[in-house]
Design a protein around this motif. Structure first.
Motif, PDB file in Angstrom:
ATOM      1  N   LEU A  70      28.785  69.731  79.750  1.00  0.00           N
ATOM      2  CA  LEU A  70      28.005  70.944  80.019  1.00  0.00           C
ATOM      3  C   LEU A  70      26.781  71.054  79.099  1.00  0.00           C
ATOM      4  O   LEU A  70      26.074  72.060  79.146  1.00  0.00           O
ATOM      5  CB  LEU A  70      28.883  72.193  79.848  1.00  0.00           C
ATOM      6  CG  LEU A  70      30.090  72.300  80.784  1.00  0.00           C
ATOM      7  CD1 LEU A  70      30.846  73.594  80.527  1.00  0.00           C
ATOM      8  CD2 LEU A  70      29.670  72.206  82.251  1.00  0.00           C
ATOM      9  N   ARG A  71      26.539  70.026  78.323  1.00  0.00           N
ATOM     10  CA  ARG A  71      25.365  70.035  77.444  1.00  0.00           C
ATOM     11  C   ARG A  71      24.147  69.499  78.177  1.00  0.00           C
ATOM     12  O   ARG A  71      24.249  68.569  78.972  1.00  0.00           O
ATOM     13  CB  ARG A  71      25.613  69.169  76.203  1.00  0.00           C
ATOM     14  CG  ARG A  71      26.697  69.702  75.279  1.00  0.00           C
ATOM     15  CD  ARG A  71      26.981  68.698  74.172  1.00  0.00           C
ATOM     16  NE  ARG A  71      28.099  69.117  73.339  1.00  0.00           N
ATOM     17  CZ  ARG A  71      28.767  68.303  72.533  1.00  0.00           C
ATOM     18  NH1 ARG A  71      28.434  67.020  72.466  1.00  0.00           N
ATOM     19  NH2 ARG A  71      29.774  68.754  71.818  1.00  0.00           N
ATOM     20  N   ASP A  72      23.008  70.080  77.870  1.00  0.00           N
ATOM     21  CA  ASP A  72      21.760  69.565  78.431  1.00  0.00           C
ATOM     22  C   ASP A  72      21.562  68.113  78.000  1.00  0.00           C
ATOM     23  O   ASP A  72      22.036  67.685  76.936  1.00  0.00           O
ATOM     24  CB  ASP A  72      20.588  70.423  77.936  1.00  0.00           C
ATOM     25  CG  ASP A  72      19.269  69.998  78.537  1.00  0.00           C
ATOM     26  OD1 ASP A  72      18.990  70.373  79.679  1.00  0.00           O
ATOM     27  OD2 ASP A  72      18.516  69.271  77.855  1.00  0.00           O
ATOM     28  N   ILE A  73      20.820  67.349  78.819  1.00  0.00           N
ATOM     29  CA  ILE A  73      20.638  65.923  78.561  1.00  0.00           C
ATOM     30  C   ILE A  73      19.953  65.642  77.229  1.00  0.00           C
ATOM     31  O   ILE A  73      20.101  64.554  76.681  1.00  0.00           O
ATOM     32  CB  ILE A  73      19.834  65.254  79.690  1.00  0.00           C
ATOM     33  CG1 ILE A  73      18.443  65.885  79.830  1.00  0.00           C
ATOM     34  CG2 ILE A  73      20.602  65.328  81.003  1.00  0.00           C
ATOM     35  CD1 ILE A  73      17.564  65.204  80.858  1.00  0.00           C
ATOM     36  N   HIS A  74      19.221  66.613  76.692  1.00  0.00           N
ATOM     37  CA  HIS A  74      18.488  66.372  75.445  1.00  0.00           C
ATOM     38  C   HIS A  74      19.367  66.485  74.205  1.00  0.00           C
ATOM     39  O   HIS A  74      18.957  66.063  73.126  1.00  0.00           O
ATOM     40  CB  HIS A  74      17.303  67.331  75.327  1.00  0.00           C
ATOM     41  CG  HIS A  74      16.236  67.072  76.340  1.00  0.00           C
ATOM     42  ND1 HIS A  74      16.297  67.611  77.617  1.00  0.00           N
ATOM     43  CD2 HIS A  74      15.109  66.313  76.282  1.00  0.00           C
ATOM     44  CE1 HIS A  74      15.236  67.204  78.301  1.00  0.00           C
ATOM     45  NE2 HIS A  74      14.506  66.418  77.527  1.00  0.00           N
ATOM     46  N   PHE A  75      20.561  67.069  74.357  1.00  0.00           N
ATOM     47  CA  PHE A  75      21.436  67.141  73.177  1.00  0.00           C
ATOM     48  C   PHE A  75      22.885  66.751  73.465  1.00  0.00           C
ATOM     49  O   PHE A  75      23.759  66.929  72.621  1.00  0.00           O
ATOM     50  CB  PHE A  75      21.370  68.520  72.490  1.00  0.00           C
ATOM     51  CG  PHE A  75      21.601  69.713  73.391  1.00  0.00           C
ATOM     52  CD1 PHE A  75      22.876  70.084  73.775  1.00  0.00           C
ATOM     53  CD2 PHE A  75      20.526  70.480  73.825  1.00  0.00           C
ATOM     54  CE1 PHE A  75      23.096  71.190  74.569  1.00  0.00           C
ATOM     55  CE2 PHE A  75      20.734  71.601  74.634  1.00  0.00           C
ATOM     56  CZ  PHE A  75      22.021  71.958  75.001  1.00  0.00           C
ATOM     57  N   GLY A 124      25.954  60.417  83.011  1.00  0.00           N
ATOM     58  CA  GLY A 124      26.284  61.467  82.046  1.00  0.00           C
ATOM     59  C   GLY A 124      25.439  62.705  82.190  1.00  0.00           C
ATOM     60  O   GLY A 124      25.382  63.529  81.280  1.00  0.00           O
ATOM     61  N   ALA A 125      24.750  62.861  83.336  1.00  0.00           N
ATOM     62  CA  ALA A 125      24.021  64.100  83.595  1.00  0.00           C
ATOM     63  C   ALA A 125      25.032  65.248  83.651  1.00  0.00           C
ATOM     64  O   ALA A 125      26.141  65.076  84.153  1.00  0.00           O
ATOM     65  CB  ALA A 125      23.242  64.002  84.897  1.00  0.00           C
ATOM     66  N   PRO A 126      24.682  66.428  83.116  1.00  0.00           N
ATOM     67  CA  PRO A 126      25.675  67.498  83.021  1.00  0.00           C
ATOM     68  C   PRO A 126      26.195  67.961  84.371  1.00  0.00           C
ATOM     69  O   PRO A 126      25.460  68.042  85.356  1.00  0.00           O
ATOM     70  CB  PRO A 126      24.896  68.627  82.314  1.00  0.00           C
ATOM     71  CG  PRO A 126      23.459  68.330  82.578  1.00  0.00           C
ATOM     72  CD  PRO A 126      23.364  66.843  82.619  1.00  0.00           C
ATOM     73  N   SER A 127      27.484  68.259  84.387  1.00  0.00           N
ATOM     74  CA  SER A 127      28.124  68.772  85.594  1.00  0.00           C
ATOM     75  C   SER A 127      29.471  69.372  85.226  1.00  0.00           C
ATOM     76  O   SER A 127      30.189  68.829  84.387  1.00  0.00           O
ATOM     77  CB  SER A 127      28.326  67.662  86.632  1.00  0.00           C
ATOM     78  OG  SER A 127      29.018  68.165  87.761  1.00  0.00           O
ATOM     79  N   ALA A 128      29.801  70.488  85.870  1.00  0.00           N
ATOM     80  CA  ALA A 128      31.117  71.098  85.662  1.00  0.00           C
ATOM     81  C   ALA A 128      32.149  70.500  86.604  1.00  0.00           C
ATOM     82  O   ALA A 128      33.341  70.787  86.492  1.00  0.00           O
ATOM     83  CB  ALA A 128      31.021  72.614  85.876  1.00  0.00           C
ATOM     84  N   LYS A 171      18.656  75.900  83.691  1.00  0.00           N
ATOM     85  CA  LYS A 171      20.103  75.956  83.937  1.00  0.00           C
ATOM     86  C   LYS A 171      20.922  75.467  82.756  1.00  0.00           C
ATOM     87  O   LYS A 171      21.923  76.104  82.383  1.00  0.00           O
ATOM     88  CB  LYS A 171      20.436  75.116  85.175  1.00  0.00           C
ATOM     89  CG  LYS A 171      21.924  75.095  85.506  1.00  0.00           C
ATOM     90  CD  LYS A 171      22.198  74.291  86.774  1.00  0.00           C
ATOM     91  CE  LYS A 171      23.687  74.292  87.108  1.00  0.00           C
ATOM     92  NZ  LYS A 171      23.968  73.526  88.365  1.00  0.00           N
ATOM     93  N   TRP A 172      20.519  74.336  82.159  1.00  0.00           N
ATOM     94  CA  TRP A 172      21.370  73.694  81.160  1.00  0.00           C
ATOM     95  C   TRP A 172      20.917  73.923  79.726  1.00  0.00           C
ATOM     96  O   TRP A 172      21.674  73.657  78.791  1.00  0.00           O
ATOM     97  CB  TRP A 172      21.456  72.196  81.431  1.00  0.00           C
ATOM     98  CG  TRP A 172      22.096  71.873  82.737  1.00  0.00           C
ATOM     99  CD1 TRP A 172      21.485  71.401  83.854  1.00  0.00           C
ATOM    100  CD2 TRP A 172      23.479  72.015  83.078  1.00  0.00           C
ATOM    101  NE1 TRP A 172      22.383  71.233  84.872  1.00  0.00           N
ATOM    102  CE2 TRP A 172      23.621  71.598  84.421  1.00  0.00           C
ATOM    103  CE3 TRP A 172      24.611  72.450  82.385  1.00  0.00           C
ATOM    104  CZ2 TRP A 172      24.847  71.602  85.077  1.00  0.00           C
ATOM    105  CZ3 TRP A 172      25.837  72.445  83.037  1.00  0.00           C
ATOM    106  CH2 TRP A 172      25.945  72.035  84.366  1.00  0.00           C
ATOM    107  N   PHE A 173      19.688  74.393  79.542  1.00  0.00           N
ATOM    108  CA  PHE A 173      19.157  74.548  78.184  1.00  0.00           C
ATOM    109  C   PHE A 173      18.878  76.023  77.866  1.00  0.00           C
ATOM    110  O   PHE A 173      19.536  76.623  77.008  1.00  0.00           O
ATOM    111  CB  PHE A 173      17.864  73.724  78.039  1.00  0.00           C
ATOM    112  CG  PHE A 173      17.466  73.413  76.623  1.00  0.00           C
ATOM    113  CD1 PHE A 173      17.241  74.420  75.690  1.00  0.00           C
ATOM    114  CD2 PHE A 173      17.296  72.099  76.211  1.00  0.00           C
ATOM    115  CE1 PHE A 173      16.876  74.140  74.393  1.00  0.00           C
ATOM    116  CE2 PHE A 173      16.933  71.796  74.901  1.00  0.00           C
ATOM    117  CZ  PHE A 173      16.713  72.826  74.003  1.00  0.00           C
TER     118      PHE A 173
END
Length: 260
Positions: A136-141, A44-48, A103-105
């Motif tokens: 597309l959400r950062d892993i922390h949220f 589930g790491a973010p990726s488009a 990049k993601w946060f």
């Protein structure tokens, strides 16, 4: 989003999510199971790119034997997102300056608000998450259950009841593990959090975003009054990051320290 470590000798996989004691679990697998960090994977790491997400799902089914018992540590979704905002934004956590965090946060939030990350309000933070797809959400949220919706976990260890839940998992699954005698908890200060931003409308948005987590991990909503009291109880003088406090666990016999 899951961080998971298959432990072959115990026929078990231990899973967690960022802001759900994932560092504790990493140390636990290393110290108690003498298991190397390089056997830790992400789901589930973010990726488009949809193919990247499918590859993560395929990897999970490849490295985790179907017979393995599945353990996950979770956290109440509301407390998790409060901790994320307080720790990452108000606390100016260094992760937001790293490549992935940038990049993601950091960059997406600054683009959304038009201001530096440190000035992002909690309301803006929640509105950004609400409009952003989980991939597309950062892993922390991102949701704790993202890409793990169909995984049936044998044991759920709630951060709010960590020691007792983990002890029960060890007993029920007959794992050759004894938890450390001492526990060190990161102490985070909420004194800089603006509780006036906590409204029924904001709570409803959070419950909408993390509906799947509430259902899958059997968490009940927390009232507005209760969550404000929770924050006030954790508000003290000083900076956001307060270091660690050491607490003794109950009746575990071996020595060592477990970090929460």
């Amino acid at each position: 989003m899951l961080i998971y470590t298959p432990i072959e000798k115990c026929k078990t996989v231990i899973c967690s999510s960022p802001k759900c004691a994932c560092q504790t679990i990493s140390r636990l697998t290393l110290r108690l199971f003498t298991h190397p960090f390089f056997n830790t994977y992400h789901l589930g790491a973010p990726s488009a790119n949809p193919d990247h997400l499918k590859a993560q799902q395929k990897q999970f089914t490849t490295v985790v034997d179907p017979s393995f018992k599945k353990i996950i540590t979770t956290r109440h979704p509301l407390k998790r997102i409060l901790s994320c905002y307080n720790y990452m934004i108000l606390g100016l956590h260094s992760y937001t300056q790293a490549k992935s965090g940038e990049k993601w946060f950091k960059s997406p939030l600054e683009k959304f608000t038009g201001r530096p990350l440190c000035s992002t309000t909690f309301t803006e933070f929640i509105d950004y998450i609400l409009k952003t797809p989980d991939n597309l959400r950062d892993i922390h949220f991102s949701t704790q259950s993202f890409l793990a919706e169909d995984i049936n976990f044998d044991k759920i260890i709630r951060l709010e009841n960590f020691i007792e839940d983990f002890e029960n998992a060890i007993t029920d699954l007959k794992l050759p593990v004894v938890l450390p005698k001492q526990i060190q908890r990161n102490k985070t200060n909420y004194a800089h959090f603006n509780t006036s931003e906590l409204t029924e409308e904001i709570l409803e948005k959070i419950y909408t975003i993390y509906e799947q987590d509430f259902k899958k991990f059997n968490y009940a909503p927390i009232s507005l009054l209760e969550i404000k009291e929770y924050i006030n109880s954790k508000s003290i003088a000083g900076p956001v990051h307060q270091g660690r406090l050491t607490h003794k666990s109950r009746e575990f016999k071996n020595e060592g320290v477990l970090f929460l």
